[in-house]
Design a protein around this motif. Structure first.
Motif, PDB file in Angstrom:
ATOM      1  N   ARG A 172       2.519 -10.368   7.099  1.00 45.02           N
ATOM      2  CA  ARG A 172       2.471  -8.986   7.515  1.00 45.02           C
ATOM      3  C   ARG A 172       2.419  -8.207   5.940  1.00 45.02           C
ATOM      4  NH1 ARG A 172       6.347  -6.996  12.361  1.00 45.02           N
ATOM      5  NH2 ARG A 172       6.002  -8.917  13.933  1.00 45.02           N
ATOM      6  N   TYR A 173       1.620  -7.262   6.093  1.00 43.04           N
ATOM      7  CA  TYR A 173       1.239  -6.312   4.919  1.00 43.04           C
ATOM      8  C   TYR A 173       1.761  -4.955   5.164  1.00 43.04           C
ATOM      9  CZ  TYR A 173      -1.422 -10.340   3.261  1.00 43.04           C
ATOM     10  OH  TYR A 173      -1.913 -11.471   3.014  1.00 43.04           O
ATOM     11  N   LEU A 174       2.367  -4.398   4.429  1.00 39.86           N
ATOM     12  CA  LEU A 174       3.041  -2.856   4.213  1.00 39.86           C
ATOM     13  C   LEU A 174       2.488  -1.956   3.046  1.00 39.86           C
ATOM     14  CD1 LEU A 174       6.641  -3.790   5.120  1.00 39.86           C
ATOM     15  CD2 LEU A 174       4.905  -3.910   6.660  1.00 39.86           C
ATOM     16  N   LEU A 175       2.468  -0.923   3.334  1.00 42.47           N
ATOM     17  CA  LEU A 175       2.189   0.036   1.962  1.00 42.47           C
ATOM     18  C   LEU A 175       0.812   0.066   1.741  1.00 42.47           C
ATOM     19  CD1 LEU A 175       5.681  -0.158   0.249  1.00 42.47           C
ATOM     20  CD2 LEU A 175       4.999   1.472   1.867  1.00 42.47           C
ATOM     21  N   GLU A 193      -2.287   4.605   5.886  1.00 45.53           N
ATOM     22  CA  GLU A 193      -1.618   3.403   6.464  1.00 45.53           C
ATOM     23  C   GLU A 193      -2.153   2.951   7.710  1.00 45.53           C
ATOM     24  OE1 GLU A 193       1.391   2.001   5.279  1.00 45.53           O
ATOM     25  OE2 GLU A 193       1.276   3.254   3.385  1.00 45.53           O
ATOM     26  N   SER A 194      -2.826   3.858   8.585  1.00 46.12           N
ATOM     27  CA  SER A 194      -3.390   3.315   9.708  1.00 46.12           C
ATOM     28  C   SER A 194      -4.806   2.881   9.379  1.00 46.12           C
ATOM     29  CB  SER A 194      -3.681   4.708  10.553  1.00 46.12           C
ATOM     30  OG  SER A 194      -4.178   5.804  10.089  1.00 46.12           O
ATOM     31  N   ALA A 195      -5.425   3.336   8.605  1.00 41.33           N
ATOM     32  CA  ALA A 195      -6.575   2.985   8.043  1.00 41.33           C
ATOM     33  C   ALA A 195      -6.512   1.570   7.122  1.00 41.33           C
ATOM     34  CB  ALA A 195      -7.549   3.853   7.031  1.00 41.33           C
ATOM     35  N   GLY A 196      -5.456   1.352   6.492  1.00 42.22           N
ATOM     36  CA  GLY A 196      -5.485   0.110   5.962  1.00 42.22           C
ATOM     37  C   GLY A 196      -5.096  -1.035   6.668  1.00 42.22           C
ATOM     38  N   ARG A 197      -3.969  -0.663   7.690  1.00 37.09           N
ATOM     39  CA  ARG A 197      -3.658  -1.721   8.664  1.00 37.09           C
ATOM     40  C   ARG A 197      -5.145  -2.285   9.742  1.00 37.09           C
ATOM     41  NH1 ARG A 197       0.990   1.283   9.246  1.00 37.09           N
ATOM     42  NH2 ARG A 197      -0.019   2.676  10.963  1.00 37.09           N
ATOM     43  N   ARG A 198      -5.890  -1.232   9.769  1.00 30.80           N
ATOM     44  CA  ARG A 198      -7.019  -1.489  10.705  1.00 30.80           C
ATOM     45  C   ARG A 198      -8.121  -2.172   9.850  1.00 30.80           C
ATOM     46  NH1 ARG A 198      -7.377   3.202  12.111  1.00 30.80           N
ATOM     47  NH2 ARG A 198      -9.160   3.944  10.829  1.00 30.80           N
ATOM     48  N   PHE A 200      -8.410  -3.088   6.376  1.00 31.93           N
ATOM     49  CA  PHE A 200      -8.325  -4.143   5.243  1.00 31.93           C
ATOM     50  C   PHE A 200      -6.754  -4.334   5.046  1.00 31.93           C
ATOM     51  CE2 PHE A 200      -9.325   0.135   3.667  1.00 31.93           C
ATOM     52  CZ  PHE A 200      -8.280   0.710   3.164  1.00 31.93           C
ATOM     53  N   PRO A 201      -6.351  -5.052   6.038  1.00 35.61           N
ATOM     54  CA  PRO A 201      -4.624  -5.421   6.230  1.00 35.61           C
ATOM     55  C   PRO A 201      -4.318  -6.140   5.021  1.00 35.61           C
ATOM     56  CG  PRO A 201      -6.013  -6.504   7.902  1.00 35.61           C
ATOM     57  CD  PRO A 201      -7.027  -5.637   7.297  1.00 35.61           C
ATOM     58  N   MET A 202      -5.028  -7.245   4.673  1.00 33.48           N
ATOM     59  CA  MET A 202      -4.435  -7.898   3.301  1.00 33.48           C
ATOM     60  C   MET A 202      -4.427  -7.399   1.826  1.00 33.48           C
ATOM     61  SD  MET A 202      -8.069  -7.560   3.681  1.00 33.48           S
ATOM     62  CE  MET A 202      -8.236  -8.842   5.143  1.00 33.48           C
ATOM     63  N   PHE A 203      -4.646  -5.887   2.065  1.00 35.54           N
ATOM     64  CA  PHE A 203      -4.506  -5.123   0.748  1.00 35.54           C
ATOM     65  C   PHE A 203      -3.341  -4.360   0.603  1.00 35.54           C
ATOM     66  CE2 PHE A 203      -9.379  -5.429   0.451  1.00 35.54           C
ATOM     67  CZ  PHE A 203      -9.150  -6.476  -0.209  1.00 35.54           C
ATOM     68  N   GLY A 204      -2.083  -4.601   1.730  1.00 33.30           N
ATOM     69  CA  GLY A 204      -1.086  -3.811   1.631  1.00 33.30           C
ATOM     70  C   GLY A 204      -0.122  -4.213   0.344  1.00 33.30           C
ATOM     71  N   GLY A 205       0.468  -3.197  -0.018  1.00 32.02           N
ATOM     72  CA  GLY A 205       1.393  -3.290  -1.213  1.00 32.02           C
ATOM     73  C   GLY A 205       2.429  -4.426  -1.176  1.00 32.02           C
TER      74      GLY A 205
END
Length: 249
Positions: A172-175, A193-198, A200-205
């Motif tokens: 899982r990725y967050l932030l 947050e919503s755009a990132g999860r949808r 490019f999820p692998m770029f979470g902090g």
């Protein structure tokens, strides 16, 4: 300053509290199906509430290199537990500040029962937070050691874990907001947050890796009940009824 103390100080600051809160929101979904008798948070054991608080394991404890607020004093490279003594371990940022991450993983393999679970939490090197951390920002900006973290890619960690007989069950990725206090609390950054999860999820902090230790080829019989036992000589804070010591010659 020791790396773990630098992490504790950072997590007690404005940005760190936001990240710790976000981790607590995520943990119930990860830990909900992980059962057992004993779970230990290895590293940052002095922070409260524990990342194990939503776990269903019957007994929980926190381990830290400095005992202030933690239950057990110990080093991740030499865990004060017997072989196959734990059902679940959570390691926040441990691999990042360890001088010997391979030894940490070997110790995790040693203390976990077959089919036990390990949760690895750290900054994602493929993110703005990872670049910020590698540049000396965040917790390591006040550390008296190298001032930089050692961040590892998903592929490398997967290879290391596979060699020890672990399967990654979930990542899982967050932030997705930039690593700044203002961005973490600003409502106008919520769309990231919503755009990132949808998109490019692998770029979470923050990256959370859940891994399961494979069953042994030998027949393994779990005891009907198990308590957390530390090796003789280990420093503990929790009452003896909760944690007991045992000698291993």
């Amino acid at each position: 300053m020791e790396p773990e103390q630098a992490l504790i100080d950072w997590y007690q600051g404005d940005m760190g509290r936001q990240v710790w809160s976000r981790l607590h929101e995520e943990m119930p979904g990860l830990l909900g199906e992980m059962f057992g008798y004993v779970g230990v948070q290895i590293g940052l054991g002095a922070l409260s509430p524990s990342l194990l608080v939503s776990s269903r394991v019957k007994q929980q404890a926190g381990l830290a290199t400095a005992l202030s607020g933690a239950d057990i004093l110990g080093r991740p490279e030499a865990l004060p537990f017997g072989a196959e003594a734990l059902d679940l371990v959570v390691l926040p940022h441990v691999l990042e500040f360890s001088s010997d991450p391979h030894q940490v993983l070997r110790e995790v393999d040693r203390v976990l029962v077959p089919d036990g679970h390990a949760i690895f939490i750290g900054f994602n090197p493929v993110s703005l937070w990872g670049l910020w951390t590698l540049a000396g920002g965040g917790p390591w900006s006040t550390s008296g050691s190298s001032g930089r973290a050692h961040l590892y890619t998903q592929t490398r960690l997967k290879d290391w874990l596979a060699l020890l007989g672990f399967d990654i069950t979930e990542t899982r990725y967050l932030l997705y907001r930039p690593p700044s206090r203002r961005a973490l609390v600003a409502d106008r950054c919520g769309w990231l947050e919503s755009a990132g999860r949808r998109r490019f999820p692998m770029f979470g902090g923050i990256r959370i890796i859940a891994a399961r230790k494979r069953e042994s080829t030998l027949t393994f019989i779990k005891p009907s009940r198990r308590r957390l036992r530390v090796l003789s000589g280990a420093t503990i804070k929790t009452a003896p009824k909760a944690i007991s010591s045992e000698r291993h010659d």
